[in-house]
Design a protein around this motif. Sequence first.
Motif, PDB file in Angstrom:
ATOM      1  N   LEU A  45      -9.387  14.725 -19.457  1.00 48.60           N
ATOM      2  CA  LEU A  45      -9.262  15.883 -20.324  1.00 48.60           C
ATOM      3  C   LEU A  45      -9.911  15.677 -21.683  1.00 48.60           C
ATOM      4  O   LEU A  45      -9.904  16.569 -22.510  1.00 48.60           O
ATOM      5  CB  LEU A  45      -7.776  16.257 -20.502  1.00 48.60           C
ATOM      6  N   LYS A  47     -12.694  15.818 -24.282  1.00 45.84           N
ATOM      7  CA  LYS A  47     -13.760  16.816 -24.396  1.00 45.84           C
ATOM      8  C   LYS A  47     -15.110  16.272 -23.935  1.00 45.84           C
ATOM      9  O   LYS A  47     -15.835  16.926 -23.190  1.00 45.84           O
ATOM     10  CB  LYS A  47     -13.833  17.281 -25.843  1.00 45.84           C
ATOM     11  N   ARG A  50     -15.412  16.034 -20.079  1.00 45.62           N
ATOM     12  CA  ARG A  50     -15.608  17.325 -19.426  1.00 45.62           C
ATOM     13  C   ARG A  50     -17.054  17.779 -19.585  1.00 45.62           C
ATOM     14  O   ARG A  50     -17.686  18.236 -18.633  1.00 45.62           O
ATOM     15  CB  ARG A  50     -14.671  18.390 -20.047  1.00 45.62           C
ATOM     16  N   CYS A  53     -19.568  15.839 -17.348  1.00 45.38           N
ATOM     17  CA  CYS A  53     -19.533  16.293 -15.958  1.00 45.38           C
ATOM     18  C   CYS A  53     -20.246  17.630 -15.811  1.00 45.38           C
ATOM     19  O   CYS A  53     -20.950  17.856 -14.828  1.00 45.38           O
ATOM     20  CB  CYS A  53     -18.093  16.419 -15.465  1.00 45.38           C
ATOM     21  N   PHE A 157     -14.414  25.529 -18.575  1.00 45.53           N
ATOM     22  CA  PHE A 157     -13.350  24.581 -18.888  1.00 45.53           C
ATOM     23  C   PHE A 157     -11.988  25.279 -18.850  1.00 45.53           C
ATOM     24  O   PHE A 157     -10.990  24.699 -18.398  1.00 45.53           O
ATOM     25  CB  PHE A 157     -13.573  23.962 -20.273  1.00 45.53           C
ATOM     26  N   ASN A 161      -8.809  24.348 -16.471  1.00 42.23           N
ATOM     27  CA  ASN A 161      -7.489  23.998 -16.992  1.00 42.23           C
ATOM     28  C   ASN A 161      -6.379  24.841 -16.367  1.00 42.23           C
ATOM     29  O   ASN A 161      -5.233  24.405 -16.292  1.00 42.23           O
ATOM     30  CB  ASN A 161      -7.464  24.160 -18.516  1.00 42.23           C
ATOM     31  N   LYS A 170     -11.369  18.378 -10.116  1.00 44.21           N
ATOM     32  CA  LYS A 170     -11.887  19.047 -11.308  1.00 44.21           C
ATOM     33  C   LYS A 170     -13.272  18.528 -11.661  1.00 44.21           C
ATOM     34  O   LYS A 170     -14.157  19.293 -12.032  1.00 44.21           O
ATOM     35  CB  LYS A 170     -10.928  18.854 -12.488  1.00 44.21           C
ATOM     36  N   ARG A 171     -13.458  17.217 -11.548  1.00 42.86           N
ATOM     37  CA  ARG A 171     -14.782  16.646 -11.835  1.00 42.86           C
ATOM     38  C   ARG A 171     -15.826  17.219 -10.895  1.00 42.86           C
ATOM     39  O   ARG A 171     -16.909  17.614 -11.311  1.00 42.86           O
ATOM     40  CB  ARG A 171     -14.744  15.124 -11.705  1.00 42.86           C
ATOM     41  N   LEU A 174     -16.550  20.899 -11.744  1.00 44.58           N
ATOM     42  CA  LEU A 174     -17.391  21.063 -12.922  1.00 44.58           C
ATOM     43  C   LEU A 174     -18.850  20.707 -12.622  1.00 44.58           C
ATOM     44  O   LEU A 174     -19.779  21.362 -13.103  1.00 44.58           O
ATOM     45  CB  LEU A 174     -16.889  20.195 -14.080  1.00 44.58           C
TER      46      LEU A 174
END
Length: 204
Positions: A45, A47, A50, A53, A157, A161, A170-171, A174
């Motif tokens: 998480l 910044k 994120r 990625c 993003f 979330n 999530k990775r 993204l």
Amino acid sequence: MYCTSCGMYLTAHEKVCSNCGKSIYERPKQRFVPPADIEYEKGFLLKSQREECFIGENYEYYHSQWNHLEDRESKLSWNWAAFLFGPVWFGFRKMPAPVLAIMGMLVGLDILAYLSDYQHPYGRVFTVLILTLGLSLWILMGLLGNYIYFKYAETRFSQMNRSSMTPLEKREWLKAKGNTSWAGAFLALVLYLLYLSVTIYISI
């Protein structure tokens, strides 16, 4: 990768752990071995992780530009790729909405130019004004390209979330939504060339 001292997830460019402050080259007394099936939500998480990625290629450039925009609370920073390639760059960065918006504005300007009477003195002035607006559109793409990309990333993003995906999912999500797409650039280029062909055909 992970910090060998505390286990914090690190981005590829980090040489010092943001959690424990240890260098990645420092040999720990007890090496941390991350669990095979567990990712660290706290680490992901961050910044910068994120963004890495999501951005993929040229991460350092866009990370720096986005930080400048936030620090100055500005929307303007120059992007040569957005200025030179326009909608093709937006397609390359997987942003279809700006591509369609730009094409819509170009078509709108062409319609206005077609409806104006070039033989009339006022029509000539109006045509020059439309051409000036067309050039201004490309300049605006150069000035606002980084900001538009930044806001698009923030939207992604926010979607991430609100999801119930695991950090690993999530990775991957993204990376799929972000990074670059030559197919997207090609489709935007085809759309732009189609627009040019129609414009030239009508003007003949």
